[in-house]
Design an enzyme around this catalytic site. Structure first.
Site, PDB file in Angstrom:
ATOM      1  N   HIS A 125      41.656  38.405  46.706  1.00 34.25           N
ATOM      2  CA  HIS A 125      42.079  39.373  45.933  1.00 34.25           C
ATOM      3  C   HIS A 125      41.089  39.310  44.849  1.00 34.25           C
ATOM      4  O   HIS A 125      41.228  40.748  44.129  1.00 34.25           O
ATOM      5  CB  HIS A 125      43.483  39.164  45.571  1.00 34.25           C
ATOM      6  CG  HIS A 125      43.717  38.216  44.220  1.00 34.25           C
ATOM      7  ND1 HIS A 125      44.295  37.065  44.739  1.00 34.25           N
ATOM      8  CD2 HIS A 125      43.815  38.261  43.083  1.00 34.25           C
ATOM      9  CE1 HIS A 125      44.393  36.332  43.521  1.00 34.25           C
ATOM     10  NE2 HIS A 125      44.094  37.072  42.490  1.00 34.25           N
ATOM     11  N   ASP A 126      40.468  38.643  44.227  1.00 33.83           N
ATOM     12  CA  ASP A 126      39.587  38.680  43.010  1.00 33.83           C
ATOM     13  C   ASP A 126      38.104  38.637  43.557  1.00 33.83           C
ATOM     14  O   ASP A 126      37.292  38.864  42.671  1.00 33.83           O
ATOM     15  CB  ASP A 126      39.850  37.550  42.022  1.00 33.83           C
ATOM     16  CG  ASP A 126      40.913  37.731  41.216  1.00 33.83           C
ATOM     17  OD1 ASP A 126      41.415  38.963  40.833  1.00 33.83           O
ATOM     18  OD2 ASP A 126      41.558  36.709  40.836  1.00 33.83           O
ATOM     19  N   ASP A 129      50.365  37.364  42.285  1.00 33.45           N
ATOM     20  CA  ASP A 129      49.151  37.032  41.346  1.00 33.45           C
ATOM     21  C   ASP A 129      49.501  36.847  39.854  1.00 33.45           C
ATOM     22  O   ASP A 129      49.054  35.878  39.122  1.00 33.45           O
ATOM     23  CB  ASP A 129      48.006  38.217  41.623  1.00 33.45           C
ATOM     24  CG  ASP A 129      46.999  37.924  40.585  1.00 33.45           C
ATOM     25  OD1 ASP A 129      46.515  37.096  40.426  1.00 33.45           O
ATOM     26  OD2 ASP A 129      46.321  39.223  40.030  1.00 33.45           O
ATOM     27  N   GLU A 164      36.479  42.192  42.497  1.00 33.91           N
ATOM     28  CA  GLU A 164      36.432  42.373  40.967  1.00 33.91           C
ATOM     29  C   GLU A 164      35.356  41.293  40.580  1.00 33.91           C
ATOM     30  O   GLU A 164      34.616  41.648  39.432  1.00 33.91           O
ATOM     31  CB  GLU A 164      37.818  42.148  40.508  1.00 33.91           C
ATOM     32  CG  GLU A 164      37.930  42.553  39.145  1.00 33.91           C
ATOM     33  CD  GLU A 164      39.546  42.226  38.652  1.00 33.91           C
ATOM     34  OE1 GLU A 164      39.722  42.000  37.567  1.00 33.91           O
ATOM     35  OE2 GLU A 164      40.397  42.728  39.573  1.00 33.91           O
ATOM     36  N   ASP A 165      35.169  40.049  40.955  1.00 31.28           N
ATOM     37  CA  ASP A 165      34.723  39.097  40.095  1.00 31.28           C
ATOM     38  C   ASP A 165      33.399  38.443  40.417  1.00 31.28           C
ATOM     39  O   ASP A 165      32.746  37.706  40.049  1.00 31.28           O
ATOM     40  CB  ASP A 165      35.810  37.898  39.809  1.00 31.28           C
ATOM     41  CG  ASP A 165      37.022  38.266  38.916  1.00 31.28           C
ATOM     42  OD1 ASP A 165      36.965  39.421  38.043  1.00 31.28           O
ATOM     43  OD2 ASP A 165      37.998  37.685  39.055  1.00 31.28           O
TER      44      ASP A 165
END
Length: 694
Positions: A78-79, A143, A82-83
């Site tokens: 999930h990250d 999360d 984004e990261d």
């Protein structure tokens, strides 16, 4: 050492998913875990631990709920978008389109340098993705829950900011989708991180009553077991772990210590709805029933189904939640159950999501975010069609709001309504639990007067859109008729206005002729009540112009029956004394709305003014304060720059009149005084209490 910790976390995840996933799905989830580990390689959290432990923990939370493999894979990843440098396309190639869409759904937007815009746009994106696939919000909630359990390493101000955001957005969203267990856990963590001192004091107060509560609970539990046994009803009794509920009631000033020790909760889980009904009949015969609600046939928002019974004992009260095992599971997990949830649960969640979809249908992200917060936190009612379909509406919604909630056709062609099988005006405010039947005529069209009392943006926009589609000639006729109805309060019509009156109105509105005024009224750009008020009340204090939006040039007074203050939800009532401002749920206002809906109008406070206006608020402290405590009360108020007009003990209570600028100062004062005097109940009164002189 870090590598060993990560290996242990992966092994724990494998042990959980081995229980319910097949071998192929287990391998897919572990492959996603390895990919996420590679993507986050070398990245650590604020605590110093490897970052990959966070997505693994989130995935374990979801695995305990037995979510499918694709949801678990998306949770692990999930990250990543984004990261890290990996893209959505790479995730699609590795794990498929569905997983990639879920990951993209929970990914924040960072295209602007404006942090507030990014925040608003990100929430809007998450909720839009949720409407396409509810698993997005399930992942996001897990999360957020894990993040809330690991805030210790953050600065206090950042902890408070995250907790406030969680409380504002994620707790109510969890309840909308029926994940009440998650919502309770999040809410508990929010209280702990928003104000640790207050949280600890409340926990101490709860702990002091624990022994007495346990003693009373044992007595009730024994009675209930004996009752099931005597009537041969198969089921189990579970003491409800209602610490979060008690904490919520304490913090929201809905309970005091004495009430707390004498109020108890149990779940009774039975094998069938028939047994649930039979048990209620038995309880009604053998106990004093204070309250009964059937939320099996009429489920609550979020899909909660149960029979709620409150009993009165010799010294205590008992609240029972009676339901089947599936109902209890649905109340805990909601949307997580998917198609395995009861139909009533799914329908209730769909009703809430339908309203959310309406809010998301807006091009401006910031506006949508503000409307979303309003929607999430406004008090709601739930009403039903004759066929049992649930509709969720804001408190204060009318039959017209319901009609538009049900369908555009019902709203546009409504001519009447039956509420619980009784004919009522379309302006009637609705109450939770009612059954609503809209009467229609294909030839009917919306009345511009409806704009004075509708409560939902959906209804307001639909009415205005249809009114704007009418010809200019029709608009002028409709606008004039609406003005005549508003002027009828003063026993005149538009024909009775003289040249000076018309010049006054046209200059006030900055328009050239009467037809333009009629057109503005007809399409809802101008409420006819404002025009009537302007004509008959022209001496208006400047302060009131400044406080209430759109009331420039009209006479504004504040109702003495409910004493609104700045930021209270308000509505206006046009009377011969001018425009009277009431709090939205004022009984006098609701009575007037039933009798003369054309005299009611929506009002909002100006939010861009730093007002120095003062308002008096009336409080009742549910304890007798002695002279020393009264001095302490006055000192606490003055320290907070709150004026004190009067403090008067009477009949075991203490009445306090305070001078404030807005609603928030009232709430803060109540909170401070409760902390000071050991959490007594403190109510805001609508009017001052007049005590006879001794």
């Amino acid at each position: 050492m870090p590598g060993e910790v990560v290996s242990q976390a992966k092994q724990q995840l494998k042990m959980i998913i081995d229980v319910y996933l097949n071998e192929i799905d287990v391998e897919r989830v572990l492959a996603a875990c390895d990919f996420a580990d590679l993507a986050h390689d070398g990245i650590t959290r604020k605590s110093g631990e490897p970052y990959i432990l966070h997505p693994i923990s989130v995935t374990c939370i979801l695995a305990h709920m037995r979510l499918d493999a694709e949801t678990l894979m998306a949770a692990l990843l999930h990250d990543v978008i984004e990261d890290t440098d990996f893209t959505k396309e790479q995730i699609t190639e590795q794990f498929g389109k569905t997983v990639a869409e879920l990951v993209d759904g929970v990914t924040k937007l960072t295209h602007s340098s404006d942090k507030e815009f990014n925040k608003a746009a990100s929430f809007r994106k998450i909720f839009q993705a949720t409407l396409q696939d509810p698993r997005v919000i399930i992942i996001k909630l897990a999360d957020r829950y894990h993040n809330m359990t690991t805030l210790e390493s953050l600065r206090p101000e950042k902890r408070a900011r995250i907790a406030q955001e969680t409380f504002d957005v994620f707790v109510p969203m969890a309840r909308i989708v029926g994940m009440n267990e998650m919502a309770d856990n999040l809410e508990h963590l929010c209280y702990q991180n928003l104000d640790l001192d207050l949280f600890n004091k409340v926990q101490t107060a709860l702990q002091q009553t624990r022994a007495q509560r346990c003693e009373y609970q044992q007595v009730w539990e024994k009675k209930l077991h004996q009752l099931l046994q005597d009537h041969h009803i198969q089921g189990r009794i579970k003491k409800k772990n209602n610490n979060i509920e008690l904490l919520r009631h304490f913090l929201k000033n809905k309970i005091n210590l004495e009430e707390l020790t004498r109020s108890h909760n149990f779940n009774i889980i039975l094998t069938s709805i028939a047994d649930c009904d039979r048990l209620v009949d038995i309880l009604q015969e053998g106990f004093q029933v204070l309250r009964f609600k059937d939320n099996i046939r009429r489920p609550l928002p979020g899909g909660n189904q149960s029979l709620k019974v409150k009993l009165k004992g010799d010294e205590t009260t008992l609240s029972l939640t009676i339901q089947t095992e599936l109902m209890r599971k649905a109340a805990r997990l909601g949307v997580v159950l998917g198609d395995n949830a009861p139909q009533a649960c799914r329908s209730a969640i769909q009703a809430s999501m339908k309203n959310l979809n309406t809010l998301m249908d807006n091009e401006c992200a910031k506006t949508t975010f503000n409307e979303l917060l309003d929607y999430l936190h406004q008090e709601k009612i739930w009403v039903y069609t004759p066929h049992g379909q649930l509709h969720e509406l804001p408190q204060g919604a009318t039959a017209v709001d319901f009609a538009y909630s049900a369908s555009l056709f019902l709203g546009n062609h409504a001519i009447g309504v039956k509420i619980d099988n009784e004919h009522k005006p379309l302006s009637t405010p609705l109450v939770s639990g009612q059954v609503i039947e809209v009467i229609t005529d294909k030839m009917a069209t919306p009345n511009p007067d409806w704009l004075s009392f509708v409560n939902t943006q959906k209804a307001r926009r639909a009415i205005q859109n249809l009114l704007r589609e009418q010809s200019v000639e029709q608009q002028r006729v409709i606008g004039r008729q609406a003005l005549d109805r508003a002027f009828s309060l003063f026993n005149i019509s538009t024909e009775d206005l003289n040249t000076e009156d018309w010049q006054n109105i046209l200059q006030w509105r900055h328009i050239e002729d009467q037809n333009s005024l009629y057109e503005q009224v007809a399409v809802g750009d101008l409420l006819p009540q404002l025009v009537a008020n302007h004509v008959f009340n022209t001496n208006t204090p400047e302060e009131e112009h400044r406080l209430i939006h759109g009331t420039e040039g009209i006479d504004v007074k504040y109702a003495g029956c409910c004493h609104p203050v700045l930021d209270d939800p308000i509505q206006g009532h046009l009377s011969r004394r001018g425009l009277i401002v009431h709090r939205t749920r004022c009984h006098n206002l609701l009575h007037e709305q039933n009798l003369h809906p054309e005299s009611i109008m929506p009002l909002t406070w100006n939010d861009d003014e730093n007002s120095d206006a003062n308002f008096t608020a009336y409080l009742c402290v549910h304890m007798h304060l002695d002279d020393e405590q009264i001095s302490e009360l006055i000192y606490e108020c003055r320290k907070a720059k709150i004026g004190v007009e009067m403090v008067q003990p009477h009949d075991g209570k203490t009445y306090v009149n305070i001078v404030v600028h807005n609603r928030q100062e009232i709430a803060q004062t109540i909170r401070d005084l409760r902390m000071k005097f050991g959490f007594p109940r403190i109510l805001r009164l609508k009017t001052p209490v007049i005590m006879e002189k001794e």
